[in-house]
Design a protein around this motif. Sequence first.
Motif, PDB file in Angstrom:
ATOM      1  N   SER A  95      -8.609  -3.403  16.775  1.00  0.00           N
ATOM      2  CA  SER A  95      -7.705  -1.938  17.107  1.00  0.00           C
ATOM      3  C   SER A  95      -6.191  -1.858  16.503  1.00  0.00           C
ATOM      4  CB  SER A  95      -7.792  -1.757  18.364  1.00  0.00           C
ATOM      5  OG  SER A  95      -6.949  -2.679  19.290  1.00  0.00           O
ATOM      6  N   LEU A  96      -6.018  -3.500  16.396  1.00  0.00           N
ATOM      7  CA  LEU A  96      -4.420  -3.320  16.039  1.00  0.00           C
ATOM      8  C   LEU A  96      -4.567  -3.484  14.608  1.00  0.00           C
ATOM      9  CD1 LEU A  96      -3.310  -6.428  18.308  1.00  0.00           C
ATOM     10  CD2 LEU A  96      -2.808  -3.964  18.745  1.00  0.00           C
ATOM     11  N   ARG A  97      -5.676  -4.082  14.024  1.00  0.00           N
ATOM     12  CA  ARG A  97      -5.563  -3.671  12.440  1.00  0.00           C
ATOM     13  C   ARG A  97      -5.771  -2.313  12.038  1.00  0.00           C
ATOM     14  NH1 ARG A  97      -8.077  -8.827  12.960  1.00  0.00           N
ATOM     15  NH2 ARG A  97     -10.158  -8.080  13.350  1.00  0.00           N
ATOM     16  N   GLU A  98      -6.557  -1.705  12.861  1.00  0.00           N
ATOM     17  CA  GLU A  98      -6.676  -0.266  12.431  1.00  0.00           C
ATOM     18  C   GLU A  98      -5.222   0.778  12.644  1.00  0.00           C
ATOM     19  OE1 GLU A  98      -8.247   3.423  11.462  1.00  0.00           O
ATOM     20  OE2 GLU A  98      -8.998   1.467  10.717  1.00  0.00           O
ATOM     21  N   LEU A  99      -4.525   0.197  13.712  1.00  0.00           N
ATOM     22  CA  LEU A  99      -3.503   0.814  14.032  1.00  0.00           C
ATOM     23  C   LEU A  99      -2.608   0.560  12.756  1.00  0.00           C
ATOM     24  CD1 LEU A  99      -1.198   0.423  17.189  1.00  0.00           C
ATOM     25  CD2 LEU A  99      -0.150   0.227  14.987  1.00  0.00           C
ATOM     26  N   ALA A 100      -2.484  -0.594  12.368  1.00  0.00           N
ATOM     27  CA  ALA A 100      -1.431  -1.048  11.390  1.00  0.00           C
ATOM     28  C   ALA A 100      -1.688  -0.479   9.933  1.00  0.00           C
ATOM     29  CB  ALA A 100      -1.500  -2.494  11.082  1.00  0.00           C
ATOM     30  N   ARG A 101      -3.191  -0.048   9.809  1.00  0.00           N
ATOM     31  CA  ARG A 101      -3.331   0.520   8.442  1.00  0.00           C
ATOM     32  C   ARG A 101      -3.310   2.097   8.513  1.00  0.00           C
ATOM     33  NH1 ARG A 101      -8.231  -2.919   8.919  1.00  0.00           N
ATOM     34  NH2 ARG A 101      -9.337  -1.799   9.938  1.00  0.00           N
ATOM     35  N   ARG A 102      -2.862   2.760   9.594  1.00  0.00           N
ATOM     36  CA  ARG A 102      -2.652   4.020   9.660  1.00  0.00           C
ATOM     37  C   ARG A 102      -1.373   4.481   9.539  1.00  0.00           C
ATOM     38  NH1 ARG A 102      -5.942   6.386  14.690  1.00  0.00           N
ATOM     39  NH2 ARG A 102      -5.550   8.255  13.466  1.00  0.00           N
ATOM     40  N   THR A 103      -0.289   3.491   9.474  1.00  0.00           N
ATOM     41  CA  THR A 103       1.225   3.737   9.490  1.00  0.00           C
ATOM     42  C   THR A 103       1.846   3.114   8.628  1.00  0.00           C
ATOM     43  OG1 THR A 103       3.066   4.175  11.102  1.00  0.00           O
ATOM     44  CG2 THR A 103       1.781   2.363  11.296  1.00  0.00           C
ATOM     45  N   ARG A 104       2.996   3.767   8.182  1.00  0.00           N
ATOM     46  CA  ARG A 104       3.819   2.876   7.452  1.00  0.00           C
ATOM     47  C   ARG A 104       4.849   2.022   8.057  1.00  0.00           C
ATOM     48  NH1 ARG A 104       8.040   6.428   5.550  1.00  0.00           N
ATOM     49  NH2 ARG A 104       8.388   5.161   4.032  1.00  0.00           N
ATOM     50  N   VAL A 105       5.051   2.128   9.502  1.00  0.00           N
ATOM     51  CA  VAL A 105       5.990   1.249  10.317  1.00  0.00           C
ATOM     52  C   VAL A 105       5.280   1.376  11.768  1.00  0.00           C
ATOM     53  CG1 VAL A 105       8.189   1.108  11.345  1.00  0.00           C
ATOM     54  CG2 VAL A 105       8.047   2.068   9.045  1.00  0.00           C
ATOM     55  N   VAL A 106       5.346   0.207  12.486  1.00  0.00           N
ATOM     56  CA  VAL A 106       4.966  -0.055  13.758  1.00  0.00           C
ATOM     57  C   VAL A 106       6.264  -0.605  14.441  1.00  0.00           C
ATOM     58  CG1 VAL A 106       3.782  -1.498  15.470  1.00  0.00           C
ATOM     59  CG2 VAL A 106       2.719  -0.629  13.462  1.00  0.00           C
ATOM     60  N   ALA A 107       6.462   0.294  15.440  1.00  0.00           N
ATOM     61  CA  ALA A 107       7.656  -0.158  16.466  1.00  0.00           C
ATOM     62  C   ALA A 107       6.910  -0.493  17.702  1.00  0.00           C
ATOM     63  CB  ALA A 107       8.747   1.060  16.703  1.00  0.00           C
ATOM     64  N   THR A 108       7.158  -1.618  18.147  1.00  0.00           N
ATOM     65  CA  THR A 108       6.297  -2.085  19.192  1.00  0.00           C
ATOM     66  C   THR A 108       7.433  -2.411  20.456  1.00  0.00           C
ATOM     67  OG1 THR A 108       4.993  -3.903  20.097  1.00  0.00           O
ATOM     68  CG2 THR A 108       6.186  -4.529  18.229  1.00  0.00           C
ATOM     69  N   THR A 109       7.047  -2.244  21.698  1.00  0.00           N
ATOM     70  CA  THR A 109       7.820  -2.460  22.614  1.00  0.00           C
ATOM     71  C   THR A 109       6.997  -3.445  23.869  1.00  0.00           C
ATOM     72  OG1 THR A 109       7.316  -0.651  24.065  1.00  0.00           O
ATOM     73  CG2 THR A 109       9.181  -0.249  22.768  1.00  0.00           C
ATOM     74  N   VAL A 110       6.009  -3.946  23.277  1.00  0.00           N
ATOM     75  CA  VAL A 110       4.919  -4.611  24.105  1.00  0.00           C
ATOM     76  C   VAL A 110       5.232  -6.050  24.260  1.00  0.00           C
ATOM     77  CG1 VAL A 110       2.605  -5.441  24.584  1.00  0.00           C
ATOM     78  CG2 VAL A 110       3.280  -3.003  23.614  1.00  0.00           C
ATOM     79  N   GLY A 111       5.779  -6.579  25.447  1.00  0.00           N
ATOM     80  CA  GLY A 111       6.112  -7.869  25.589  1.00  0.00           C
ATOM     81  C   GLY A 111       5.674  -8.576  26.824  1.00  0.00           C
ATOM     82  N   PRO A 147       0.856  -1.341   0.106  1.00  0.00           N
ATOM     83  CA  PRO A 147      -0.014   0.116  -0.086  1.00  0.00           C
ATOM     84  C   PRO A 147       0.805   1.417   0.144  1.00  0.00           C
ATOM     85  CG  PRO A 147      -0.731  -1.464   1.575  1.00  0.00           C
ATOM     86  CD  PRO A 147       0.717  -1.879   1.047  1.00  0.00           C
ATOM     87  N   ASN A 148       0.479   2.358  -0.607  1.00  0.00           N
ATOM     88  CA  ASN A 148       1.133   3.667  -0.675  1.00  0.00           C
ATOM     89  C   ASN A 148       1.252   4.179   0.572  1.00  0.00           C
ATOM     90  OD1 ASN A 148       2.028   6.035  -1.368  1.00  0.00           O
ATOM     91  ND2 ASN A 148       0.548   6.567  -2.981  1.00  0.00           N
ATOM     92  N   GLY A 149       2.315   4.233   1.149  1.00  0.00           N
ATOM     93  CA  GLY A 149       2.414   4.915   2.462  1.00  0.00           C
ATOM     94  C   GLY A 149       1.776   6.631   2.510  1.00  0.00           C
ATOM     95  N   ALA A 150       1.938   7.083   1.591  1.00  0.00           N
ATOM     96  CA  ALA A 150       1.614   8.439   1.368  1.00  0.00           C
ATOM     97  C   ALA A 150       0.250   8.451   1.809  1.00  0.00           C
ATOM     98  CB  ALA A 150       1.667   9.237  -0.119  1.00  0.00           C
ATOM     99  N   GLU A 151      -0.640   7.834   1.626  1.00  0.00           N
ATOM    100  CA  GLU A 151      -1.993   7.631   2.054  1.00  0.00           C
ATOM    101  C   GLU A 151      -2.296   7.471   3.479  1.00  0.00           C
ATOM    102  OE1 GLU A 151      -3.733   4.640  -0.436  1.00  0.00           O
ATOM    103  OE2 GLU A 151      -3.337   5.579  -2.437  1.00  0.00           O
ATOM    104  N   ARG A 152      -1.293   7.116   4.488  1.00  0.00           N
ATOM    105  CA  ARG A 152      -1.538   6.847   5.672  1.00  0.00           C
ATOM    106  C   ARG A 152      -1.013   8.193   6.454  1.00  0.00           C
ATOM    107  NH1 ARG A 152       0.287   0.460   6.446  1.00  0.00           N
ATOM    108  NH2 ARG A 152      -0.689  -0.110   4.256  1.00  0.00           N
ATOM    109  N   PRO A 153      -1.833   8.506   7.601  1.00  0.00           N
ATOM    110  CA  PRO A 153      -1.463   9.482   8.208  1.00  0.00           C
ATOM    111  C   PRO A 153       0.038   9.736   9.002  1.00  0.00           C
ATOM    112  CG  PRO A 153      -2.939   8.181   9.460  1.00  0.00           C
ATOM    113  CD  PRO A 153      -2.958   7.650   8.158  1.00  0.00           C
ATOM    114  N   TYR A 154       0.574   8.416   9.163  1.00  0.00           N
ATOM    115  CA  TYR A 154       1.861   8.551  10.035  1.00  0.00           C
ATOM    116  C   TYR A 154       2.837   7.488   9.400  1.00  0.00           C
ATOM    117  CZ  TYR A 154      -1.194   9.847  13.826  1.00  0.00           C
ATOM    118  OH  TYR A 154      -2.278  10.560  14.630  1.00  0.00           O
ATOM    119  N   ASP A 155       4.046   8.040   9.554  1.00  0.00           N
ATOM    120  CA  ASP A 155       5.297   7.237   9.197  1.00  0.00           C
ATOM    121  C   ASP A 155       5.808   6.283  10.268  1.00  0.00           C
ATOM    122  OD1 ASP A 155       5.790   8.941   6.762  1.00  0.00           O
ATOM    123  OD2 ASP A 155       6.536  10.483   8.295  1.00  0.00           O
TER     124      ASP A 155
END
Length: 213
Positions: free
Chosen positions: A75-91, A4-12
Amino acid sequence: MSRPNGAERPYDIVLFGATGFVGRLTAEYLAAHAPDGLRWAVAGRSERKLEELREALPGGASVGVVTADVADPDSLRELARRTRVVATTVGPYVTYGEELVAACADSGTDCVDLTGEPEFVDLVYVRHDARARETGARLVHACGFDSVPHDLGVYFTVGQLPEGVPLSVDGFVRADAAFSGGTLASALGQLSRPLRMRAAARERARHEPRLVG
């Protein structure tokens, strides 16, 4: 491969788990060092805590807030659709990480973590590598202390040695630091699951193409 085109997403970049110990340190680093024009957001379960974090960050007014919960796959799918990269620290990632990886793989969103859990890395390869290749998502593990200093140390050392000869590198690390709660939970989790860890490694070996040469 369809990415998907990253320019269409609100966050990098969206930083998931931003109000935790490591997440807050990462947010502070991004606030201080992010390049001009980077569109980024903090994410987690509590909107109140995220807003408090944003207010404490230098230049926080330009930082977005995204609420998402590992117990809520939508909510995770919505998060992923809104950005080009997810950096996660949740373990621990073997407990809390896979739903986010699945969302990123489906959405063509790059996902980076700092796991030190071999079982999680192997399971992600078996279950999500093929889908990530289809969408162009890059799933990058172990971007923390467990791997980065050691990888860079080996890379630097090999660069100082003669080329074209067999090499063996042994590494030794000494640190003066305490474990965070998340790191301790991940370590204890892996120590308590030796059979599952070995089973995941065998499953990956069955799926992963053998290197030739």
